[in-house]
Design a protein around this motif. Structure first.
Motif, short mmCIF file in Angstrom:
data_model
loop_
_atom_site.label_atom_id
_atom_site.label_comp_id
_atom_site.label_asym_id
_atom_site.label_seq_id
_atom_site.Cartn_x
_atom_site.Cartn_y
_atom_site.Cartn_z
N LEU A 192 -8.94 -3.63 7.60
CA LEU A 192 -9.72 -2.50 7.09
C LEU A 192 -8.90 -1.50 6.29
O LEU A 192 -9.36 -0.99 5.27
CB LEU A 192 -10.39 -1.77 8.25
CG LEU A 192 -11.72 -2.35 8.71
CD1 LEU A 192 -12.25 -1.56 9.90
CD2 LEU A 192 -12.74 -2.31 7.58
N PHE A 193 -7.72 -1.16 6.74
CA PHE A 193 -7.04 0.00 6.17
C PHE A 193 -5.70 -0.24 5.49
O PHE A 193 -4.85 0.64 5.49
CB PHE A 193 -6.82 1.06 7.25
CG PHE A 193 -8.09 1.54 7.87
CD1 PHE A 193 -9.08 2.11 7.07
CD2 PHE A 193 -8.31 1.43 9.22
CE1 PHE A 193 -10.26 2.55 7.64
CE2 PHE A 193 -9.49 1.87 9.79
CZ PHE A 193 -10.47 2.44 9.00
N HIS A 198 -4.96 -0.16 2.51
CA HIS A 198 -4.82 0.78 1.38
C HIS A 198 -4.25 2.11 1.83
O HIS A 198 -3.43 2.71 1.15
CB HIS A 198 -6.17 1.03 0.73
CG HIS A 198 -6.74 -0.19 0.10
ND1 HIS A 198 -7.52 -1.07 0.80
CD2 HIS A 198 -6.63 -0.68 -1.14
CE1 HIS A 198 -7.88 -2.05 0.00
NE2 HIS A 198 -7.34 -1.85 -1.18
N LYS A 199 -4.73 2.55 2.99
CA LYS A 199 -4.27 3.85 3.47
C LYS A 199 -2.75 3.85 3.67
O LYS A 199 -2.07 4.79 3.33
CB LYS A 199 -4.97 4.22 4.78
CG LYS A 199 -6.40 4.70 4.59
CD LYS A 199 -6.95 5.22 5.91
CE LYS A 199 -8.45 5.36 5.88
NZ LYS A 199 -8.91 6.57 5.22
N ASN A 237 -0.61 1.82 2.21
CA ASN A 237 0.02 1.72 0.89
C ASN A 237 0.13 3.09 0.24
O ASN A 237 1.15 3.44 -0.34
CB ASN A 237 -0.80 0.80 -0.02
CG ASN A 237 -0.45 -0.66 0.17
OD1 ASN A 237 0.57 -0.97 0.76
ND2 ASN A 237 -1.29 -1.53 -0.31
N ALA A 267 2.65 5.29 1.81
CA ALA A 267 4.01 4.89 1.45
C ALA A 267 4.47 5.54 0.14
O ALA A 267 5.66 5.58 -0.14
CB ALA A 267 4.10 3.37 1.34
N LEU A 268 3.54 6.06 -0.65
CA LEU A 268 3.93 6.68 -1.92
C LEU A 268 4.53 8.07 -1.71
O LEU A 268 5.04 8.67 -2.65
CB LEU A 268 2.72 6.80 -2.85
CG LEU A 268 2.01 5.50 -3.24
CD1 LEU A 268 0.78 5.79 -4.06
CD2 LEU A 268 2.95 4.60 -4.02
N LEU A 313 -5.94 11.54 0.35
CA LEU A 313 -5.76 11.00 1.69
C LEU A 313 -5.40 12.15 2.63
O LEU A 313 -4.52 12.95 2.32
CB LEU A 313 -4.64 9.96 1.70
CG LEU A 313 -4.47 9.17 2.99
CD1 LEU A 313 -5.54 8.11 3.12
CD2 LEU A 313 -3.10 8.52 3.04
N ASP A 347 3.41 -4.69 -0.14
CA ASP A 347 2.00 -4.36 -0.27
C ASP A 347 1.29 -4.74 1.04
O ASP A 347 1.21 -5.92 1.38
CB ASP A 347 1.41 -5.12 -1.46
CG ASP A 347 -0.01 -4.68 -1.76
OD1 ASP A 347 -0.68 -4.18 -0.83
OD2 ASP A 347 -0.43 -4.84 -2.92
N ARG A 390 -1.65 -5.08 1.91
CA ARG A 390 -2.79 -5.99 1.88
C ARG A 390 -2.33 -7.40 2.24
O ARG A 390 -3.06 -8.17 2.85
CB ARG A 390 -3.42 -6.01 0.49
CG ARG A 390 -4.30 -4.81 0.23
CD ARG A 390 -4.76 -4.81 -1.21
NE ARG A 390 -3.62 -4.78 -2.12
CZ ARG A 390 -3.74 -4.91 -3.44
NH1 ARG A 390 -4.92 -5.12 -3.98
NH2 ARG A 390 -2.68 -4.83 -4.21
N ASN A 404 7.73 8.43 -3.48
CA ASN A 404 8.36 7.17 -3.12
C ASN A 404 7.89 6.11 -4.09
O ASN A 404 6.71 6.02 -4.36
CB ASN A 404 7.93 6.76 -1.72
CG ASN A 404 8.85 7.30 -0.68
OD1 ASN A 404 9.43 8.37 -0.87
ND2 ASN A 404 8.99 6.59 0.41
N PHE A 446 5.60 -2.98 -6.10
CA PHE A 446 4.22 -2.82 -6.54
C PHE A 446 4.15 -3.06 -8.05
O PHE A 446 5.06 -2.68 -8.78
CB PHE A 446 3.73 -1.39 -6.27
CG PHE A 446 3.20 -1.18 -4.88
CD1 PHE A 446 3.71 -1.88 -3.81
CD2 PHE A 446 2.18 -0.27 -4.66
CE1 PHE A 446 3.23 -1.68 -2.54
CE2 PHE A 446 1.69 -0.07 -3.39
CZ PHE A 446 2.22 -0.77 -2.33
N TYR A 495 -8.61 5.69 -5.70
CA TYR A 495 -8.86 5.85 -4.26
C TYR A 495 -9.86 6.97 -3.92
O TYR A 495 -10.78 6.76 -3.15
CB TYR A 495 -7.53 6.08 -3.52
CG TYR A 495 -7.70 6.27 -2.04
CD1 TYR A 495 -7.97 5.20 -1.21
CD2 TYR A 495 -7.64 7.54 -1.48
CE1 TYR A 495 -8.16 5.38 0.14
CE2 TYR A 495 -7.83 7.73 -0.12
CZ TYR A 495 -8.09 6.65 0.68
OH TYR A 495 -8.28 6.84 2.02
#
Lengths: 365, 260
Positions: free
Chosen positions: A244-245, A247-248, A250, A253-254, A264, A309, A311, B86, B91, B102
């Motif tokens: 499910l998550f 993406h959250k 990922n 992590a940015l 978010l 990633d 996913r 980060n 990616f 998003y």
């Protein structure tokens, strides 16, 4: 003039048809392009199927090997076709549950570690960093030594100890938000404190150590269906989350600022993931003891193989985790047969060198 | 007015870094915040982008308190490119830019045809279409920064906030980036708020400057009204010759020496 009108109309219709055809061709080209573009996707899918094959093989080997050797074909037949044979009973009552517990433990611990590496943005993060090992170990010790008549609640105590120490670490790290670095440092501090507690208990009650050493190292002997049933809901939860998550994680992590900028809710997401990671690891630890190493090495290996990633990383981690624990447990059973050695030791002996090898390969590439 | 800071007090822990700051940003403007190191520029930016909660005062997005809005609601209107980020090295550019969608996605996180088109548009705008499959760690500094901007554009924001977007880039990439920002402002009416270190660049590319010194707004206004010898002496403690750049109708200066 009169005759010309329908002709023109027909012509236009023809042109329109042509136009539509051209559009279809264009769409086709676009589609083909996107097929070509997803070469990366295909590659990752291939890696995932490879891992799946490895895990399935590990599953068959794990069930087939033992004091009674069975071929893959026999294993499958015993599980699905035969019912009243001796082989079926051995496999169904002894080997299958143990192998499944090994797989689920692998999934829980690996996913837990994988989540924590992402949430804390630290490659060294593992379930023990959020106090799971020390909390579970401490509680298990306390029950074993001070209330030995309640030894059967050791798993429950370990589970609670693990979860409570995570919450404690989280609360201690909170100051206008739970910054990853503060979480890690609070985790180290609380673990050290609980470790001191464990050590003092060991010094005051040296005669009780042998009883609990199995729990401290972690092992799978005599694990059967009830253990499997304890683990299943948590493992399902972890797998559900993974689907499910991703993406959250990922986005998290940015970096906190980017993640906030993308809408978010960073603190809420981080807390949710830490709680899930703790539940996953705590459930595993309560069933098999302090099998900490899987949670560090499998997520890391999966990351080196398939990239960061989530996913793809989540499924890869879960599949690899299951396979690794199953295969290590088989070796632990077989190597000094009939004496079993704890699976944690095999895991470290095999895992560490392989991990170092991967790390060096990657550096050179 | 699209974004406004009202009597902001900002602090890290107990230490107050920014005191009583008022900033007004009109729709379609390029506003640049300048000031010496440690003056609190980035701190102000963090509050404007809803990352740092103020001790006192408020930030208003279209007259609504930004902290009473949901994170996602804000993200649909305001895109942020902070200094600290980060880079997940493996990616692809396209994946990163996709994350700009998003705030617009539903629970299932599926891209619609429209989302794909917006991602493509953002890549085109930033001239990254040919790099879309590249991994981020295979990009140059300038390309990487453009990829982040493409991610912000994919958010389809009304306001773009950038904290020192040109730092660590060499001069050609700096100009390329600032030209891109200016082009986005002119073609889409995107409101830009940024922090820049280079005062000459700030003067040339901005409609309005805010000078921050010691955590307070020192002065603000159009570059041609603000930038003069006294201003530079007062804010930056330097002596400088200020000229007029007629080609770009903005002031520029040549620094001479530090004064105490």
């Amino acid at each position: 003039m009169i005759a010309g009108k329908p002709a023109t109309r027909r012509l236009t219709r023809l042109n329109m048809n042509k136009g539509m055809k051209i559009m279809n061709v264009q769409q086709l080209v676009e589609k083909n392009k996107s097929w070509n573009l997803s070469r990366d996707f295909a590659k990752k899918l291939l890696i995932l199927s490879g891992l799946l094959a490895f895990s399935f093989l590990a599953f068959l080997i794990s069930i087939g090997q033992g004091s009674l050797d069975l071929s893959f074909k026999e294993v499958l037949r015993c599980i699905f076709l035969e019912h009243d044979t001796l082989n079926h009973r051995i496999i169904w009552n002894v080997r299958l549950p143990r192998t499944l517990v090994a797989g689920l433990v692998g999934i829980c611990l690996s996913l837990s570690g994988s989540i924590l590496q992402g949430v804390l943005r630290n490659p060294l993060a593992a379930p023990n960093i959020i106090g799971v090992s020390s909390g579970a170990g401490f509680m298990a010790f306390v029950i074993f030594i001070l209330f030995p008549e309640y030894y059967h609640i050791v798993p429950l105590g370990a589970f609670l100890g693990a979860f409570i120490s995570t919450i404690l670490i989280y609360v201690l790290a909170w100051k206008d938000g739970a910054h990853p670095m503060r979480l890690i440092l609070a985790g180290v501090a609380v673990s050290a404190l609980l470790g001191a507690g464990i050590n003092s208990l060991m010094i005051f009650y040296p005669e009780k150590i042998s009883g609990i050493i199995g729990f401290m190292v972690g092992g799978l002997s005599a694990r059967t269906w009830p253990h499997f049933k304890v683990l299943l809901p948590y493992a399902s939860l972890g797998i559900g989350m993974a689907l499910l998550f991703p993406h959250k994680l990922n986005i998290l992590a940015l970096g906190d600022e980017i993640a906030t900028g993308l809408g978010l809710n960073v603190e809420k997401t981080r807390m949710m993931f830490i709680v899930i990671a703790s539940l996953l690891a705590a459930s595993a630890v309560s069933v098999v003891g302090l099998l900490g190493f899987v949670g560090l090495i499998v997520p890391h290996t999966a990351r080196l193989i398939i990239g960061s990633d989530y996913r793809y990383l989540f499924p890869a981690t879960a599949i690899l985790g299951a396979g690794v624990v199953m295969i290590c447990d088989t070796i632990a059973r077989m190597i000094f047969d009939p004496v079993e050695i704890p699976v944690g030791i095999i895991m470290a002996l095999l895992g560490a060198p392989f991990f170092l090898y991967l790390l060096r390969e990657r550096r050179q590439g | 007015m699209i974004l406004q800071a009202k009597n902001l007090d900002l602090s890290y822990g107990k230490k107050i870094v920014v005191k009583d700051v008022n900033i007004e940003i009109n729709r379609g403007e390029i506003v640049t915040i300048i000031g010496p190191n440690g003056s609190g520029k980035s701190t102000v930016i963090k509050a404007l982008s809803r990352y740092l909660k103020p001790q006192k005062g408020q930030v208003l997005l279209e007259n609504k308190n930004i902290f009473s809005l949901k994170t996602k609601e804000v993200a649909q209107k305001v895109a942020v490119l902070p200094q600290m980020k980060n880079v997940p090295e493996d990616f692809s550019v396209e994946t990163l830019v996709g994350y700009g969608r998003y705030p617009h996605l539903g629970f299932r996180q599926r891209f619609s045809q429209e989302d794909y088109q917006i991602i493509k548009w953002a890549l085109k705008k930033t001239d990254l279409l040919q790099f879309k499959e590249r991994q981020l760690n295979n990009l140059s500094g300038g390309e990487k920064q453009r990829a982040w901007i493409a991610m912000c554009l994919a958010q389809k924001p009304e306001v773009l906030i950038l904290d020192e977007p040109t730092t660590f880039l060499d001069i050609s990439y700096q100009l390329e980036l600032l030209d891109l920002i200016k082009e986005l402002n002119e073609s889409m009416g995107l409101t830009i708020i940024m922090v820049l270190h280079d005062i000459n660049q700030a003067a040339r590319y901005s409609h309005k400057l805010y000078a921050i010194k010691d955590g307070c707004v020192h002065s603000s206004g159009r570059p041609q009204d603000l930038l003069n010898e006294d201003f530079l002496k007062d804010v930056y403690k330097i002596e400088a010759d200020v000229f007029q750049d007629n080609k770009h109708s903005c002031p520029y200066f040549i620094p001479l020496k530090k004064v105490n």
